[in-house]
Write an enzyme that holds these catalytic residues in place. Structure first.
Site, PDB file in Angstrom:
ATOM      1  N   THR A  67       2.566   4.098   2.307  1.00 41.82           N
ATOM      2  CA  THR A  67       1.039   4.690   2.181  1.00 41.82           C
ATOM      3  C   THR A  67       0.023   5.308   2.741  1.00 41.82           C
ATOM      4  OG1 THR A  67      -1.277   4.788   1.528  1.00 41.82           O
ATOM      5  CG2 THR A  67      -0.470   2.641   2.014  1.00 41.82           C
ATOM      6  N   ASP A  68      -0.132   6.249   3.099  1.00 38.94           N
ATOM      7  CA  ASP A  68      -0.623   7.558   3.637  1.00 38.94           C
ATOM      8  C   ASP A  68      -2.386   6.992   3.903  1.00 38.94           C
ATOM      9  OD1 ASP A  68      -1.764   7.996   1.097  1.00 38.94           O
ATOM     10  OD2 ASP A  68      -2.185   9.869   0.944  1.00 38.94           O
ATOM     11  N   GLU A  69      -2.985   5.992   3.743  1.00 37.84           N
ATOM     12  CA  GLU A  69      -4.359   5.087   3.580  1.00 37.84           C
ATOM     13  C   GLU A  69      -3.609   4.479   4.918  1.00 37.84           C
ATOM     14  OE1 GLU A  69      -5.744   3.166   0.758  1.00 37.84           O
ATOM     15  OE2 GLU A  69      -5.450   5.038  -1.121  1.00 37.84           O
ATOM     16  N   TYR A 118      -6.794  -3.151   2.205  1.00 40.39           N
ATOM     17  CA  TYR A 118      -5.295  -2.851   1.381  1.00 40.39           C
ATOM     18  C   TYR A 118      -4.907  -2.166   2.020  1.00 40.39           C
ATOM     19  CZ  TYR A 118      -1.869   0.589  -0.687  1.00 40.39           C
ATOM     20  OH  TYR A 118      -1.167   1.013  -1.355  1.00 40.39           O
ATOM     21  N   LYS A 162      -1.225  -2.887   4.530  1.00 46.33           N
ATOM     22  CA  LYS A 162       0.141  -2.442   4.532  1.00 46.33           C
ATOM     23  C   LYS A 162       0.448  -1.564   5.778  1.00 46.33           C
ATOM     24  CE  LYS A 162       2.162  -0.180   1.242  1.00 46.33           C
ATOM     25  NZ  LYS A 162       2.999  -1.228   0.695  1.00 46.33           N
ATOM     26  N   ASN A 180     -12.421  14.586  -6.137  1.00 52.04           N
ATOM     27  CA  ASN A 180     -11.994  13.587  -7.659  1.00 52.04           C
ATOM     28  C   ASN A 180     -12.643  14.334  -8.806  1.00 52.04           C
ATOM     29  OD1 ASN A 180     -11.123  11.284  -5.848  1.00 52.04           O
ATOM     30  ND2 ASN A 180     -12.117  10.458  -5.275  1.00 52.04           N
TER      31      ASN A 180
HETATM   32  P1  NAD Z   1       1.095  -1.307  -8.755  1.00 53.58           P
HETATM   33  O1  NAD Z   1      -0.187  -2.074  -8.748  1.00 53.58           O
HETATM   34  O2  NAD Z   1       1.570  -0.638 -10.579  1.00 53.58           O
HETATM   35  O3  NAD Z   1       2.834  -2.262  -8.736  1.00 53.58           O
HETATM   36  C1  NAD Z   1       2.792  -3.335  -8.369  1.00 53.58           C
HETATM   37  C2  NAD Z   1       4.103  -3.835  -8.882  1.00 53.58           C
HETATM   38  O4  NAD Z   1       4.036  -5.213  -7.611  1.00 53.58           O
HETATM   39  C3  NAD Z   1       4.248  -4.624 -10.042  1.00 53.58           C
HETATM   40  O5  NAD Z   1       5.279  -4.485 -10.666  1.00 53.58           O
HETATM   41  C4  NAD Z   1       4.235  -6.541  -9.580  1.00 53.58           C
HETATM   42  O6  NAD Z   1       3.749  -7.416 -10.517  1.00 53.58           O
HETATM   43  C5  NAD Z   1       4.875  -7.062  -8.518  1.00 53.58           C
HETATM   44  N1  NAD Z   1       3.971  -6.905  -7.227  1.00 53.58           N
HETATM   45  C6  NAD Z   1       3.162  -7.336  -6.742  1.00 53.58           C
HETATM   46  N2  NAD Z   1       3.310  -8.840  -6.045  1.00 53.58           N
HETATM   47  C7  NAD Z   1       4.420  -9.766  -5.967  1.00 53.58           C
HETATM   48  C8  NAD Z   1       5.023 -10.301  -5.044  1.00 53.58           C
HETATM   49  N3  NAD Z   1       4.790 -11.063  -4.758  1.00 53.58           N
HETATM   50  N4  NAD Z   1       6.262 -10.464  -5.733  1.00 53.58           N
HETATM   51  C9  NAD Z   1       6.720  -9.452  -6.571  1.00 53.58           C
HETATM   52  N5  NAD Z   1       6.736  -8.215  -7.462  1.00 53.58           N
HETATM   53  C10 NAD Z   1       4.993  -8.537  -7.045  1.00 53.58           C
HETATM   54  O7  NAD Z   1       1.971  -0.067  -8.124  1.00 53.58           O
HETATM   55  P2  NAD Z   1       2.112   0.860  -7.275  1.00 53.58           P
HETATM   56  O8  NAD Z   1       1.548   2.055  -7.636  1.00 53.58           O
HETATM   57  O9  NAD Z   1       3.686   1.291  -8.401  1.00 53.58           O
HETATM   58  O10 NAD Z   1       2.679   0.914  -6.344  1.00 53.58           O
HETATM   59  C11 NAD Z   1       4.076   1.115  -5.459  1.00 53.58           C
HETATM   60  C12 NAD Z   1       4.137   0.484  -3.598  1.00 53.58           C
HETATM   61  O11 NAD Z   1       3.662   2.358  -3.533  1.00 53.58           O
HETATM   62  C13 NAD Z   1       3.244  -0.350  -2.984  1.00 53.58           C
HETATM   63  O12 NAD Z   1       3.642  -0.648  -1.724  1.00 53.58           O
HETATM   64  C14 NAD Z   1       2.535   1.239  -2.767  1.00 53.58           C
HETATM   65  O13 NAD Z   1       1.390   0.723  -1.178  1.00 53.58           O
HETATM   66  C15 NAD Z   1       2.805   2.330  -2.510  1.00 53.58           C
HETATM   67  N6  NAD Z   1       2.093   3.397  -3.029  1.00 53.58           N
HETATM   68  C16 NAD Z   1       1.146   3.689  -4.211  1.00 53.58           C
HETATM   69  C17 NAD Z   1       0.990   4.955  -4.348  1.00 53.58           C
HETATM   70  C18 NAD Z   1       0.245   5.209  -5.645  1.00 53.58           C
HETATM   71  O14 NAD Z   1      -0.048   5.990  -5.454  1.00 53.58           O
HETATM   72  N7  NAD Z   1       0.179   4.906  -6.432  1.00 53.58           N
HETATM   73  C19 NAD Z   1       0.531   5.670  -3.251  1.00 53.58           C
HETATM   74  C20 NAD Z   1       1.528   5.647  -2.034  1.00 53.58           C
HETATM   75  C21 NAD Z   1       2.352   4.279  -1.842  1.00 53.58           C
HETATM   76  O1  TDX Z   2     -12.986   4.713 -11.759  1.00 56.83           O
HETATM   77  C1  TDX Z   2     -12.989   5.284 -10.443  1.00 56.83           C
HETATM   78  N1  TDX Z   2     -13.228   6.070  -9.780  1.00 56.83           N
HETATM   79  C2  TDX Z   2     -13.898   7.061  -8.872  1.00 56.83           C
HETATM   80  O2  TDX Z   2     -13.627   7.975  -8.124  1.00 56.83           O
HETATM   81  C3  TDX Z   2     -11.870   4.886 -10.066  1.00 56.83           C
HETATM   82  C4  TDX Z   2     -11.368   3.707  -9.567  1.00 56.83           C
HETATM   83  C5  TDX Z   2     -11.151   5.475  -8.542  1.00 56.83           C
HETATM   84  N2  TDX Z   2     -12.119   6.804  -8.193  1.00 56.83           N
HETATM   85  C6  TDX Z   2     -11.448   7.540  -7.038  1.00 56.83           C
HETATM   86  C7  TDX Z   2     -11.831   6.556  -5.888  1.00 56.83           C
HETATM   87  C8  TDX Z   2     -10.537   7.325  -4.791  1.00 56.83           C
HETATM   88  O3  TDX Z   2     -11.276   8.093  -3.890  1.00 56.83           O
HETATM   89  O4  TDX Z   2     -11.531   7.979  -7.059  1.00 56.83           O
HETATM   90  C9  TDX Z   2      -9.931   8.943  -6.492  1.00 56.83           C
HETATM   91  C10 TDX Z   2      -8.386   7.163  -5.907  1.00 56.83           C
HETATM   92  O5  TDX Z   2      -8.995   5.989  -6.264  1.00 56.83           O
HETATM   93  P1  TDX Z   2      -7.761   5.215  -6.813  1.00 56.83           P
HETATM   94  O6  TDX Z   2      -6.531   5.778  -8.158  1.00 56.83           O
HETATM   95  O7  TDX Z   2      -7.625   3.833  -7.155  1.00 56.83           O
HETATM   96  O8  TDX Z   2      -6.620   5.669  -5.554  1.00 56.83           O
HETATM   97  P2  TDX Z   2      -6.693   5.157  -4.229  1.00 56.83           P
HETATM   98  O9  TDX Z   2      -8.104   4.801  -3.934  1.00 56.83           O
HETATM   99  O10 TDX Z   2      -6.962   6.678  -3.379  1.00 56.83           O
HETATM  100  O11 TDX Z   2      -5.439   4.587  -3.730  1.00 56.83           O
HETATM  101  C11 TDX Z   2      -4.104   5.110  -4.402  1.00 56.83           C
HETATM  102  O12 TDX Z   2      -2.824   5.629  -3.406  1.00 56.83           O
HETATM  103  C12 TDX Z   2      -2.557   5.349  -2.203  1.00 56.83           C
HETATM  104  C13 TDX Z   2      -3.037   4.002  -4.461  1.00 56.83           C
HETATM  105  O13 TDX Z   2      -3.981   2.732  -5.841  1.00 56.83           O
HETATM  106  C14 TDX Z   2      -2.294   3.245  -3.640  1.00 56.83           C
HETATM  107  O14 TDX Z   2      -2.101   1.763  -3.708  1.00 56.83           O
HETATM  108  C15 TDX Z   2      -1.522   4.403  -2.577  1.00 56.83           C
HETATM  109  O15 TDX Z   2      -1.568   3.864  -1.451  1.00 56.83           O
END
Ligand code: NAD
Ligand code: TDX
Length: 339
Positions: free
Chosen positions: A125-127, A153, A157, A252
């Site tokens: 992730t970019d985080e 988190y 990562k 946001n």
């Molecule tokens: P998500 O939370 O929607 O899904 C995570 C999945 O992993 C779920 O199906 C969960 O059951 C499974 N899981 C959790 N713990 C596990 C374990 N111990 N063993 C096997 N399975 C397990 O997450 P997402 O948003 O789909 O993110 C997927 C990946 O992408 C993550 O690694 C996250 O860090 C990365 N990522 C997410 C975002 C974003 O915006 N959502 C952005 C950049 C990177």
């Molecule tokens: O209720 C809310 N109100 C609010 O203001 C929630 C849930 C979020 N927010 C804000 C927090 C963040 O600035 O919105 C922005 C986005 O929040 P999230 O959807 O929780 O995402 P973020 O924290 O940016 O992280 C996401 O992007 C990077 C994913 O959850 C991560 O898994 C990924 O690595």
């Protein structure tokens, strides 16, 4: 070719499973997922009908189960999506983030080494780069930006990324890493900003914006992320990190207002609540490397992708209403009840 995809019952993993089944119809996709609160087997309902797809319920920290699965399937490629992914939950309870995101990744890499996989791809992730100031719009995260994390988190990562690079250098594990910006699209769990605001707006409930809502995220349609990972698997250089993002920065508060407008709901639903602890101000990816080396560019404009996403949540109410009817209510109360 057999691809082992971890976390495929979650948001991005499931979209990736569907992408791979369509883009590589003769390859086998094996999904391993623990089915935590964030994983939904119903998301994979269509994939389960495909003979080239297998689902296995297992924890990536369970060395024995993972070793058994590798013995059965002998995957050439591993794509590690499985993670605890929600920043707010990591602030509440970091332990499980360290277990799954760090130790689980280590187990997956150990077993990948033993079985000699051709590629281990770590979805990051970019985080891991921390955040950028709002008053420096000229700054972007490149692959050379130092790791500098804010939340449990992002720290977990970043630890996994460092471990992956160490496994590459020390054991010659053929690792690639991608670091993507915020994704949006179908099947995103409704604890995340966009689906949470859609679900609340549809129920005429308050829309809880953290602080002033001026934090900036760089939004990418999930299918564009999946295509980028596929490209890295096919053409990426081992030992390299690739940033993925589409120069689509949004505040946001503007996202929430856009959702109100699209759903014809009043902005008076917006409620400013206590800010997230350690809240990152701005994320912004420089995707020059993946563009220059692999020719990747995002294909979905935000204006189209967000409308499609809102429409998807309108068309698939059963999927998310079931999720928010259960344990999610306790989570919501804990997180937002007295905020
Ligand atoms: P998500 O939370 O929607 O899904 C995570 C999945 O992993 C779920 O199906 C969960 O059951 C499974 N899981 C959790 N713990 C596990 C374990 N111990 N063993 C096997 N399975 C397990 O997450 P997402 O948003 O789909 O993110 C997927 C990946 O992408 C993550 O690694 C996250 O860090 C990365 N990522 C997410 C975002 C974003 O915006 N959502 C952005 C950049 C990177
Ligand atoms: O209720 C809310 N109100 C609010 O203001 C929630 C849930 C979020 N927010 C804000 C927090 C963040 O600035 O919105 C922005 C986005 O929040 P999230 O959807 O929780 O995402 P973020 O924290 O940016 O992280 C996401 O992007 C990077 C994913 O959850 C991560 O898994 C990924 O690595």
């Amino acid at each position: 070719m057999t691809y082992l995809v971890t976390g495929g019952a979650g948001f991005i993993g499931a979209n990736f499973v569907y992408h791979m089944l369509a883009a590589h119809p003769t390859d086998r996709i094996v999904c391993v997922d623990k089915l935590t609160y964030a994983g939904n087997l119903s998301t994979l309902e269509e994939a389960l009908k495909n003979p080239n797809f297998r689902f296995v319920k297992a924890d990536i920290c369970d060395r024995e189960a993972i070793t058994k699965l590798f013995g059965e399937e002998r995957p050439e490629v591993v794509v590690n999506f499985a993670a605890e992914s929600h920043v707010d939950r990591s602030i509440e309870n970091p332990g499980v983030f360290l277990e799954t995101n760090i130790l689980g990744t280590a187990v997956m890499m150990d077993v990948s080494r033993i079985f000699g996989v051709e590629r281990f791809h770590q979805v990051s992730t970019d985080e891991v780069y921390g955040d950028l100031p709002l008053d420096r719009p000229d700054l972007f995260f490149t692959e050379e930006t130092p790791i500098h994390t804010s939340s449990p988190y992002s720290s977990s990562k970043a630890s996994a990324d460092l471990l992956a690079m160490a496994y590459h250098r020390t054991y010659s594990l053929p690792v690639t890493i991608s670091r993507c910006s915020n994704n949006y699209g179908p099947y995103q769990f409704p604890e995340k900003l966009i689906p949470l605001m859609i679900a609340n707006a549809l129920a005429d409930k308050p829309l809880p914006v953290y602080g002033e809502g001026l934090n900036v995220r760089d939004w990418l349609y999930v299918e564009d992320h999946c295509k980028a990972i596929d490209l890295i698997l096919q053409k990426g250089r081992v030992g390299e990190v690739y940033n993925i993002g589409g120069h689509n920065e949004m505040k946001n508060i503007d996202i929430v207002k856009l959702i109100c407008k699209a759903l014809d709901k009043p902005e008076s639903l917006i409620t400013h609540v206590t800010d997230r602890k350690g809240h990152d101000m701005r994320y912004a990816i420089d995707p020059a490397k993946i563009h220059g080396e692999l020719g990747w560019l995002p294909e979905t404009m935000f204006a189209d992708g967000i409308q499609e996403t809102i429409q998807w949540y309108l068309n698939n109410r059963k999927w998310w209403e079931e999720i928010i009817s259960g344990e999610y209510q306790n989570y919501y109360q804990r997180m937002y009840g007295n905020r």
